[in-house]
Write an enzyme that holds these catalytic residues in place. Sequence first.
Site, PDB file in Angstrom:
ATOM      1  N   GLY A  46       0.785  -1.241   0.000  1.00  0.00           N
ATOM      2  CA  GLY A  46       0.000   0.000   0.000  1.00  0.00           C
ATOM      3  C   GLY A  46       0.810   1.281   0.000  1.00  0.00           C
ATOM      4  O   GLY A  46       0.355   2.318  -0.465  1.00  0.00           O
ATOM      5  N   ASP A 104      -5.702   2.188  10.377  1.00  0.00           N
ATOM      6  CA  ASP A 104      -7.120   1.865  10.532  1.00  0.00           C
ATOM      7  C   ASP A 104      -7.340   1.361  11.963  1.00  0.00           C
ATOM      8  O   ASP A 104      -7.391   2.159  12.884  1.00  0.00           O
ATOM      9  CB  ASP A 104      -7.474   0.835   9.446  1.00  0.00           C
ATOM     10  CG  ASP A 104      -8.942   0.499   9.375  1.00  0.00           C
ATOM     11  OD1 ASP A 104      -9.767   1.379   9.650  1.00  0.00           O
ATOM     12  OD2 ASP A 104      -9.280  -0.650   9.049  1.00  0.00           O
ATOM     13  N   LYS A 132      -7.662   6.810  10.025  1.00  0.00           N
ATOM     14  CA  LYS A 132      -9.105   6.580  10.217  1.00  0.00           C
ATOM     15  C   LYS A 132      -9.329   6.365  11.709  1.00  0.00           C
ATOM     16  O   LYS A 132      -9.496   5.232  12.165  1.00  0.00           O
ATOM     17  CB  LYS A 132      -9.484   5.311   9.437  1.00  0.00           C
ATOM     18  CG  LYS A 132     -10.821   5.335   8.733  1.00  0.00           C
ATOM     19  CD  LYS A 132     -11.160   3.942   8.237  1.00  0.00           C
ATOM     20  CE  LYS A 132     -11.066   3.792   6.753  1.00  0.00           C
ATOM     21  NZ  LYS A 132     -11.465   2.443   6.285  1.00  0.00           N
TER      22      LYS A 132
HETATM   23  P1  IMP Z   1      -5.003  -1.840  10.422  1.00  0.00           P
HETATM   24  O1  IMP Z   1      -4.085  -2.928  10.897  1.00  0.00           O
HETATM   25  O2  IMP Z   1      -6.450  -2.154  10.755  1.00  0.00           O
HETATM   26  O3  IMP Z   1      -4.609  -0.461  10.904  1.00  0.00           O
HETATM   27  O4  IMP Z   1      -5.029  -1.841   8.843  1.00  0.00           O
HETATM   28  C1  IMP Z   1      -3.895  -1.878   8.129  1.00  0.00           C
HETATM   29  C2  IMP Z   1      -4.123  -2.194   6.677  1.00  0.00           C
HETATM   30  O5  IMP Z   1      -5.484  -2.416   6.321  1.00  0.00           O
HETATM   31  C3  IMP Z   1      -3.714  -1.027   5.817  1.00  0.00           C
HETATM   32  O6  IMP Z   1      -2.321  -1.033   5.593  1.00  0.00           O
HETATM   33  C4  IMP Z   1      -4.497  -1.283   4.551  1.00  0.00           C
HETATM   34  O7  IMP Z   1      -3.788  -2.169   3.716  1.00  0.00           O
HETATM   35  C5  IMP Z   1      -5.752  -1.940   5.026  1.00  0.00           C
HETATM   36  N1  IMP Z   1      -6.891  -0.985   5.068  1.00  0.00           N
HETATM   37  C6  IMP Z   1      -7.516  -0.486   6.143  1.00  0.00           C
HETATM   38  N2  IMP Z   1      -8.512   0.348   5.805  1.00  0.00           N
HETATM   39  C7  IMP Z   1      -8.511   0.402   4.456  1.00  0.00           C
HETATM   40  C8  IMP Z   1      -9.295   1.122   3.476  1.00  0.00           C
HETATM   41  O8  IMP Z   1     -10.213   1.913   3.763  1.00  0.00           O
HETATM   42  N3  IMP Z   1      -8.972   0.898   2.180  1.00  0.00           N
HETATM   43  C9  IMP Z   1      -7.976   0.064   1.778  1.00  0.00           C
HETATM   44  N4  IMP Z   1      -7.210  -0.622   2.657  1.00  0.00           N
HETATM   45  C10 IMP Z   1      -7.473  -0.457   3.976  1.00  0.00           C
HETATM   46 MG    MG Z   2      -1.525  -2.002   3.493  1.00  0.00          MG
END
Ligand code: IMP
Ligand code: MG
Length: 180
Positions: A46, A104, A132
């Site tokens: 990403g 996220d 987010k």
């Molecule tokens: P986390 O561990 O929940 O903070 O999420 C990490 C990963 O989830 C990010 O690096 C993204 O690859 C994916 N992700 C979270 N939210 C989104 C979104 O709205 N769109 C696309 N990818 C997301």
């Molecule tokens: Mg990612």
Amino acid sequence: MKRVEDDIAYTLISQQEIYDKVHEVGRKISEDFEGKEPVFVGVLKGCFMFMADLIRCVNISSEIEFMAVSSYSGTNSTGAVRINKDLKGDINGRHIILIEDILDSGVTLNYLKNYLMVREPASVSIVTLLDKPARRKAPIYADYFCFDVPDEFVVGYGLDYNEKYRNLPYIGVLKPEIYS
Ligand code: IMP
Ligand code: MG
């Protein structure tokens, strides 16, 4: 012909807004890490577009590395983080700057930060394109972020939905019928 824009409901952050903000954050990082020779560690996949733009706005001596983790499939985090590609070099005493597409739940970056801290770097900072905050579960925050986003699934500028839409040059919200 199917185009990448066909499934986008609307633009959330334009190319111009991204350009301006990335330059601002790049300048700030250059000031804050002057003389520290930081190691930028991109979290694949990403990060790729954001990182390419950001590091061109950083004018201090630095190094680039990548890690790859998987924690996600579809629009919901599985909560489990797996390291698919690790750093090879020694980071002891180095200033590490992790670059992510989006913070996220925070599960991924919280895990990564703790994982790297064990190797005793001088510091671990986090730069994320998007934050987010409404979805945060892990106790982690971004040292630098470009934009706060609402609790909607966003794609483009590196971010995917099932590996697609990464090449969209701005941040958009997917049409709900695509993932429902
Ligand atoms: P986390 O561990 O929940 O903070 O999420 C990490 C990963 O989830 C990010 O690096 C993204 O690859 C994916 N992700 C979270 N939210 C989104 C979104 O709205 N769109 C696309 N990818 C997301
Ligand atoms: Mg990612």
